[in-house]
Design a protein around this motif. Structure first.
Motif, PDB file in Angstrom:
ATOM      1  N   ARG A  95     -11.958  -3.894 -40.106  1.00  0.00           N
ATOM      2  CA  ARG A  95     -12.165  -5.244 -39.549  1.00  0.00           C
ATOM      3  C   ARG A  95     -12.564  -5.208 -38.071  1.00  0.00           C
ATOM      4  N   ALA A  96     -13.440  -4.280 -37.738  1.00  0.00           N
ATOM      5  CA  ALA A  96     -14.060  -4.265 -36.404  1.00  0.00           C
ATOM      6  C   ALA A  96     -13.076  -4.119 -35.255  1.00  0.00           C
ATOM      7  N   GLU A  97     -12.079  -3.277 -35.438  1.00  0.00           N
ATOM      8  CA  GLU A  97     -11.124  -3.088 -34.351  1.00  0.00           C
ATOM      9  C   GLU A  97     -11.037  -1.655 -33.842  1.00  0.00           C
ATOM     10  N   CYS A  98     -11.347  -0.665 -34.680  1.00  0.00           N
ATOM     11  CA  CYS A  98     -11.005   0.708 -34.280  1.00  0.00           C
ATOM     12  C   CYS A  98     -12.197   1.607 -33.985  1.00  0.00           C
ATOM     13  N   GLY A  99     -13.354   1.305 -34.541  1.00  0.00           N
ATOM     14  CA  GLY A  99     -14.539   2.118 -34.255  1.00  0.00           C
ATOM     15  C   GLY A  99     -14.698   3.360 -35.127  1.00  0.00           C
ATOM     16  N   ALA A 100     -13.778   3.603 -36.059  1.00  0.00           N
ATOM     17  CA  ALA A 100     -13.877   4.811 -36.894  1.00  0.00           C
ATOM     18  C   ALA A 100     -15.152   4.833 -37.721  1.00  0.00           C
ATOM     19  N   CYS A 101     -15.703   3.665 -37.999  1.00  0.00           N
ATOM     20  CA  CYS A 101     -16.865   3.549 -38.891  1.00  0.00           C
ATOM     21  C   CYS A 101     -18.190   3.474 -38.132  1.00  0.00           C
ATOM     22  N   THR A 102     -18.186   3.812 -36.841  1.00  0.00           N
ATOM     23  CA  THR A 102     -19.392   3.624 -36.010  1.00  0.00           C
ATOM     24  C   THR A 102     -20.573   4.453 -36.519  1.00  0.00           C
ATOM     25  N   PRO A 151     -11.241  16.503 -30.643  1.00  0.00           N
ATOM     26  CA  PRO A 151     -10.596  16.194 -31.930  1.00  0.00           C
ATOM     27  C   PRO A 151      -9.163  16.737 -31.993  1.00  0.00           C
ATOM     28  N   GLN A 152      -8.239  15.864 -32.323  1.00  0.00           N
ATOM     29  CA  GLN A 152      -6.846  16.286 -32.565  1.00  0.00           C
ATOM     30  C   GLN A 152      -6.650  16.235 -34.086  1.00  0.00           C
ATOM     31  N   CYS A 153      -6.330  15.058 -34.639  1.00  0.00           N
ATOM     32  CA  CYS A 153      -6.348  14.959 -36.110  1.00  0.00           C
ATOM     33  C   CYS A 153      -7.791  14.862 -36.598  1.00  0.00           C
ATOM     34  N   GLY A 154      -8.692  14.366 -35.724  1.00  0.00           N
ATOM     35  CA  GLY A 154     -10.113  14.323 -36.044  1.00  0.00           C
ATOM     36  C   GLY A 154     -10.582  13.058 -36.742  1.00  0.00           C
ATOM     37  N   PHE A 155      -9.664  12.166 -37.086  1.00  0.00           N
ATOM     38  CA  PHE A 155     -10.089  11.005 -37.872  1.00  0.00           C
ATOM     39  C   PHE A 155     -11.045  10.099 -37.104  1.00  0.00           C
ATOM     40  N   GLY A 185     -14.715   0.856 -27.524  1.00  0.00           N
ATOM     41  CA  GLY A 185     -14.519   0.285 -28.860  1.00  0.00           C
ATOM     42  C   GLY A 185     -14.066   1.298 -29.890  1.00  0.00           C
ATOM     43  N   ASN A 186     -13.711   2.496 -29.437  1.00  0.00           N
ATOM     44  CA  ASN A 186     -13.296   3.550 -30.371  1.00  0.00           C
ATOM     45  C   ASN A 186     -11.862   3.959 -30.045  1.00  0.00           C
ATOM     46  N   LEU A 187     -10.958   3.589 -30.920  1.00  0.00           N
ATOM     47  CA  LEU A 187      -9.548   3.897 -30.689  1.00  0.00           C
ATOM     48  C   LEU A 187      -9.216   5.303 -31.196  1.00  0.00           C
ATOM     49  N   CYS A 188      -8.237   5.901 -30.535  1.00  0.00           N
ATOM     50  CA  CYS A 188      -7.791   7.238 -30.935  1.00  0.00           C
ATOM     51  C   CYS A 188      -6.266   7.230 -31.005  1.00  0.00           C
ATOM     52  N   ARG A 189      -5.748   7.305 -32.215  1.00  0.00           N
ATOM     53  CA  ARG A 189      -4.286   7.276 -32.387  1.00  0.00           C
ATOM     54  C   ARG A 189      -3.634   8.495 -31.753  1.00  0.00           C
ATOM     55  N   CYS A 190      -4.400   9.571 -31.604  1.00  0.00           N
ATOM     56  CA  CYS A 190      -3.846  10.785 -30.997  1.00  0.00           C
ATOM     57  C   CYS A 190      -3.907  10.734 -29.475  1.00  0.00           C
ATOM     58  N   GLY A 191      -4.560   9.738 -28.930  1.00  0.00           N
ATOM     59  CA  GLY A 191      -4.581   9.563 -27.468  1.00  0.00           C
ATOM     60  C   GLY A 191      -5.432  10.586 -26.740  1.00  0.00           C
ATOM     61  N   ALA A 192      -6.493  11.064 -27.397  1.00  0.00           N
ATOM     62  CA  ALA A 192      -7.313  12.119 -26.777  1.00  0.00           C
ATOM     63  C   ALA A 192      -8.453  11.531 -25.947  1.00  0.00           C
ATOM     64  N   TYR A 193      -8.218  10.381 -25.371  1.00  0.00           N
ATOM     65  CA  TYR A 193      -9.311   9.684 -24.672  1.00  0.00           C
ATOM     66  C   TYR A 193      -9.935  10.522 -23.557  1.00  0.00           C
ATOM     67  N   ASP A 194      -9.099  11.142 -22.729  1.00  0.00           N
ATOM     68  CA  ASP A 194      -9.659  11.925 -21.625  1.00  0.00           C
ATOM     69  C   ASP A 194     -10.460  13.107 -22.131  1.00  0.00           C
ATOM     70  N   HIS A 195     -10.027  13.694 -23.243  1.00  0.00           N
ATOM     71  CA  HIS A 195     -10.783  14.821 -23.817  1.00  0.00           C
ATOM     72  C   HIS A 195     -12.169  14.354 -24.260  1.00  0.00           C
ATOM     73  N   TYR A 196     -12.209  13.203 -24.895  1.00  0.00           N
ATOM     74  CA  TYR A 196     -13.509  12.695 -25.337  1.00  0.00           C
ATOM     75  C   TYR A 196     -14.401  12.339 -24.141  1.00  0.00           C
TER      76      TYR A 196
END
Ligand code: FES
Ligand code: FES
Length: 207
Positions: A95-102, A151-155, A185-196
């Motif tokens: 539903r357009a919240e996480c960005g996994a489907c970009t 990538p941590q879990c990579g999802f 617009g791309n969420l990361c449950r593993c919190g790897a934002y700085d790595h990305y």
């Protein structure tokens, strides 16, 4: 609003109780399900056309013409994953919240879970599978993400990759803040934002 015992229910015409409300929701849910069932059954019994829409489409995906039977309300994420087998495009919130489907549509990053497949007829669709080089090599963004341990879990990774590719196409030398905005617009449950973000900056340097 508090619940009221049946003996104290207000007269007809007064505000309904929560129990009445729940009964109404259940009843309308059944009605909606019935309509959906009828529509689905009808659509399945009329291959090639449904609700006034041609269902057999030719999509341009990763540089190839792909013929596919698409329901009128089908999302691009569903088509890519379950009809074309391109499971690199992930579905999470749907539903357009996480960005996994970009994915990219004509080079622009879009959420495939919130894009109707019929709307992208005639457009160039690129999924993460389409980034592969002629000899199977990774895209520079993918290499940089690996080097920076993104990538941590990579999802979330395919979506992060596609957002970064879209950014670097338009802006090959972004500032870190511009990269942060592009991947917001791309969420990361593993919190790897700085790595990305490190990966985006590395890809920009090394491309
Ligand atoms: S699955 Fe599309 S935005 Fe979350
Ligand atoms: S790496 Fe696990 S959700 Fe991002």
């Amino acid at each position: 609003m508090t619940d009221q015992p049946d003996c104290c229910l207000p007269d007809e015409g007064a505000a309904p109780s929560r129990r009445d409300f729940i009964k109404g929701v259940i009843a309308s849910g059944v009605a909606v399900s019935s309509v959906a069932y009828v529509q689905t059954t009808w659509a399945q019994s009329a291959p090639g056309r449904a609700a006034g829409v041609d269902r057999l489409l030719t999509l341009n995906v990763n540089g190839q013409a792909r013929r596919v039977d698409v329901l009128p309300n089908e999302t691009l994420a569903m088509t890519l994953r379950y009809k074309l087998g391109l499971t690199g495009t992930k579905l999470a919130c749907d539903r357009a919240e996480c960005g996994a489907c970009t994915v990219l549509v004509d080079g622009v990053a879009l959420y495939a879970c919130s894009t109707l497949t019929h709307r992208v007829r005639g457009r160039q669709i690129t999924t993460v599978e389409g980034l592969e080089g002629p000899s199977g090599e990774l895209h520079p963004v993918q290499r940089a993400f690996i080097d920076e341990l993104g990538p941590q879990c990579g999802f979330c990774t395919p979506g992060q990759v596609m957002a970064a590719v879209a950014l670097l196409k338009d802006n090959p030398n972004p500032t870190r803040e511009e990269a942060r905005q592009a991947l917001a617009g791309n969420l990361c449950r593993c919190g790897a934002y700085d790595h990305y973000l490190n990966g985006v900056m590395r890809a920009a340097r090394e491309s």
